[in-house]
Design an enzyme around this catalytic site. Structure first.
Site, PDB file in Angstrom:
ATOM      1  N   CYS A  60      44.006  28.141  34.107  1.00  0.00           N
ATOM      2  CA  CYS A  60      44.194  28.502  35.513  1.00  0.00           C
ATOM      3  C   CYS A  60      43.000  28.006  36.343  1.00  0.00           C
ATOM      4  O   CYS A  60      41.867  28.443  36.102  1.00  0.00           O
ATOM      5  CB  CYS A  60      44.357  30.006  35.639  1.00  0.00           C
ATOM      6  SG  CYS A  60      44.443  30.609  37.333  1.00  0.00           S
ATOM      7  N   CYS A  63      41.134  30.859  38.183  1.00  0.00           N
ATOM      8  CA  CYS A  63      40.342  31.658  37.249  1.00  0.00           C
ATOM      9  C   CYS A  63      39.033  30.945  36.905  1.00  0.00           C
ATOM     10  O   CYS A  63      37.973  31.588  36.766  1.00  0.00           O
ATOM     11  CB  CYS A  63      41.134  31.924  35.975  1.00  0.00           C
ATOM     12  SG  CYS A  63      42.689  32.814  36.247  1.00  0.00           S
TER      13      CYS A  63
END
Length: 323
Positions: A60, A63
């Site tokens: 991600c 993230c």
């Protein structure tokens, strides 16, 4: 070359030990850089105290951007009386299902088992102010039925864990065994159909045991009706035999009465004849007595007239003497 191998040997051993230490440091349940790695085995620690938990995935981009800020926030966690943790959703699908994570990254605040979704800025300063200024008190907590510790979310965790297990099997088929992707899909489809047929058969058997079918119910009902009819016919036959016996007794009694009535009639007719004869005799006697009485009355009339004339004569004589 032998000396080079000897010199490389200790270095390789040190590198192997360092890699093993890093692997153990990153394992679930162990603390690394003040960030707790949570898993399905130790997630219940979140139910005690104050926590900030991030759900992330290694692939991600968002993230990856907040990873440094999250590490800095974890370093200040001791002064904030807060424990900082993270969950890799690729490794813990069941735990992501328990918290019903649909977007990445997702951050939750937990205070003594009460969970709130953090929707603010993801910088270290904003995260610290969220704890220091107790901004979480203004956030509505997660509903009880959606709480990670609820029964419903236990089932959701099992569903997500099952999906992760299927994904691992698919990777095993396509990676280790070298089966084509569509071949793996075909295996899953056949397995799903087979399992569905088995479960359907089990459900049908259970339903048939608990709730019998109408045909079977009708057969049982017809058998019961036949038994009842047989019992009723038997009772009716017994009653008919009893009625017949009673009728026979009544007929016999009537016959006896008829016989006795005939005898009584003969006696009554004889008595009637005898009474008629007696009445005739009485009428004859009465006629004779009547004639006698008329004769006596006729005889009495001249006597009465004579007495009356004598009385008149006496009265006239008395009247003359008085003058």
């Amino acid at each position: 070359m032998a000396a080079g191998a000897r010199q490389a040997g200790p270095g390789a051993a040190v590198l192997a030990l360092l890699a093993a230490w890093l692997a153990l440091a990153g394992s679930p349940g162990e603390q690394r850089s003040r960030v707790w790695v949570l898993s399905a085995a130790n997630w219940s620690l979140v139910l005690q105290g104050q926590w900030m938990v991030q759900f992330y995935a290694p692939w991600c981009p968002a993230c990856q951007q907040i990873e440094a800020a999250w590490e800095n926030f974890a370093k200040e966690s001791e002064h904030l009386d807060t424990t900082v943790g993270k969950v890799d959703v690729t490794q813990e699908p069941g735990l992501s299902g328990r918290f019903f994570v649909t977007t990445l990254p997702t951050i939750y605040h937990a205070k003594d088992g009460v969970f709130r979704r953090y929707r603010g800025s993801r910088t270290s300063d904003d995260l610290q102010s969220y704890i220091l200024e107790r901004k979480w008190e203004a956030v509505e907590p997660v509903a009880g039925w959606k709480s990670p510790s609820s029964i419903m979310m236990h089932g959701m965790a099992g569903l997500f864990h099952f999906s992760g297990w299927i994904r691992q099997i698919h990777s095993y088929f396509t990676g280790t065994l070298g089966i084509h992707v569509w071949g793996s899909y075909a295996i899953f489809i056949l397995a799903t159909l087979l399992i569905g047929l088995i479960l359907g058969l089990i459900l049908v058997l259970i339903a048939d045991c608990l709730c019998p079918s109408k045909s079977r119910y009708r057969e049982e009902a017809s058998e019961l009706i036949e038994k009842e009819n047989a019992e009723l016919t038997a009772v009716e036959e017994v009653e008919e035999t009893e009625e017949l016996s009673e009728n026979e007794l009544e007929e016999a009694a009537e016959e006896k009465e008829d016989i006795s009535g005939g005898e009584d009639g003969a006696k009554s007719s004889e008595e009637a004849n005898s009474s008629e004869d007696g009445s005739e005799e009485d009428s004859a006697v009465e006629e004779g007595s009547g004639t006698e009485e008329t004769e006596d009355i006729c005889e009495q009339h001249p006597i009465d007239s004579e007495t009356q004339s004598s009385v008149r004569q006496r009265k006239s004589q008395v009247a003359d003497n008085g003058l």
